[in-house]
Write an enzyme that holds these catalytic residues in place. Sequence first.
Site, PDB file in Angstrom:
ATOM      1  N   SER A   1       0.815  -1.225   0.000  1.00 19.88           N
ATOM      2  CA  SER A   1       0.000   0.000   0.000  1.00 19.88           C
ATOM      3  C   SER A   1       0.843   1.268   0.000  1.00 19.88           C
ATOM      4  CB  SER A   1      -0.935   0.010   1.210  1.00 19.88           C
ATOM      5  OG  SER A   1      -1.809  -1.084   1.176  1.00 19.88           O
TER       6      SER A   1
ATOM      7  N   HIS B   1      -0.002   4.507   4.186  1.00 16.92           N
ATOM      8  CA  HIS B   1      -0.648   5.155   3.042  1.00 16.92           C
ATOM      9  C   HIS B   1      -0.226   6.618   2.945  1.00 16.92           C
ATOM     10  CE1 HIS B   1      -4.239   2.103   3.142  1.00 16.92           C
ATOM     11  NE2 HIS B   1      -3.054   1.530   2.980  1.00 16.92           N
TER      12      HIS B   1
END
Length: 348
Positions: free
Chosen positions: A269, A320
Site C-alpha cells: 500500500s 498510506h
Amino acid sequence: MFREISYFLRTLGYIQLDTNLQEFTIFFQMENSFVNVIHVVDITENPYVKPDEYQHIVEKTEWQFRDRGLSEVHSLSFLICEDMERAEAFAKDIVFSWILCENRLFVPEDHAEDFYGIRRKLEAFLQDPRIPEEYEGNHVKYDLSGNQSYKSIKDRPLSNHFFVLVNIFVFTLCTFTGELLYTSGVMGIESVIYREQWYRLFSSMFLHAGIDHLVSNLLILFFLGDIAERCLGHVKYFFLYLLAGLGGNLLSLWYSYRIGDHTNSLGASGAVFGMVGALLWLLIRNKGHLETMSIPKILFLIGYSAYYGILSTNVDNMAHLGGLVTGFILCVILYRKKSVKNREVASK
C-alpha cells in the site's frame, strides 16, 4: 493548428486511437456501452485527401466500434483548413462536421450545433489557443477496446509490470510455505527497531495478508502505474516505487513506536500510494489531465481510500500517508519534461 486541437481534446479526456492512417487522427472517449469519436482531418497539410475517402473512414470507424459491442457510436469531425470552399465540400454530406479555419470555428448550415457541450469549450479555447510548455503531444495510443497500444516491448511499462508480477509471485510462494515468509518478512517495531532487521522495511512491501489485500493493491497499481511510468521512464519509476514504499513504512514504524503499537505491518500500500502521489503531481503539471486520468478522479481515489482506511480496522493509514507524500515529493524532484516552447497561434 492540429497540435492545439490535439491538446484541447486530451484536456477533455479524449484518447487517440492507434491506426495506420496518416491523414486522419481519431480521438475517442468510451463509457460503458457508448463511445464519442472525433475525427481530426487537416486538409491543408494533406491536400490529396478526397471527400469520399474521408466519409469512408468516418463510416468504417463507426462500424469497427459497433463490432466491438458498443451500442451507440457518436461521431464528430474537425476539418482544419485554409480554404473554406474546399472544407465545405468535405462537410457537405456529414451533418456532424465542423470547420476550423484561421483559429475560428465554423458550423455549416443544417449541421450539428453542438456535441455534448464541446462547442462552447472549443470556442473559448480558440480565443487563446496556447499550449503549456510541458505538453509534448506524444501520448500513448489506444486500440478500439480502450487498451494501450505499444509499438515494441521497450515502450511497455516494464517496471510497473515487474512489480505487479513480483507481488503475485511472492503471494503464490506464501501459499506454499505457510508462515515462513511472513515470519521472516513482516515489519514491526520488535523486529525492525529492537532486533535491527532493517531489511523488513522492504520485504514487507511484497507480502499481503490475503487475496483481497493483494487484488485491491494491484488493481490500482496495474491501471494507474502504467500512466506514471510512461511519464517518468522505467528507471525513475522503479526507484520511486521502492522509495515511496520505504517512506510509507518508515512513517508507519515511527508512528507505531510513538504510540507503543507492536502490531506487524505488511503490504504494497505504501508504494502504491506513492505512485498515486506521483500521479497527482503529474496531473498538476499537465493541467489536470493525463491520458485517462484527471485531478478529480485521483482526488476521489485518495479521499475514498482515506475514508475507507479510517473506518476499517487493520489498515495501516500511516503507511498510506507516508507513501503518498513521499511519492509526491519524489515526483516533484524526478519529473522533467522536454522543453517545448509555448506556441501561440496568431490569426492570419
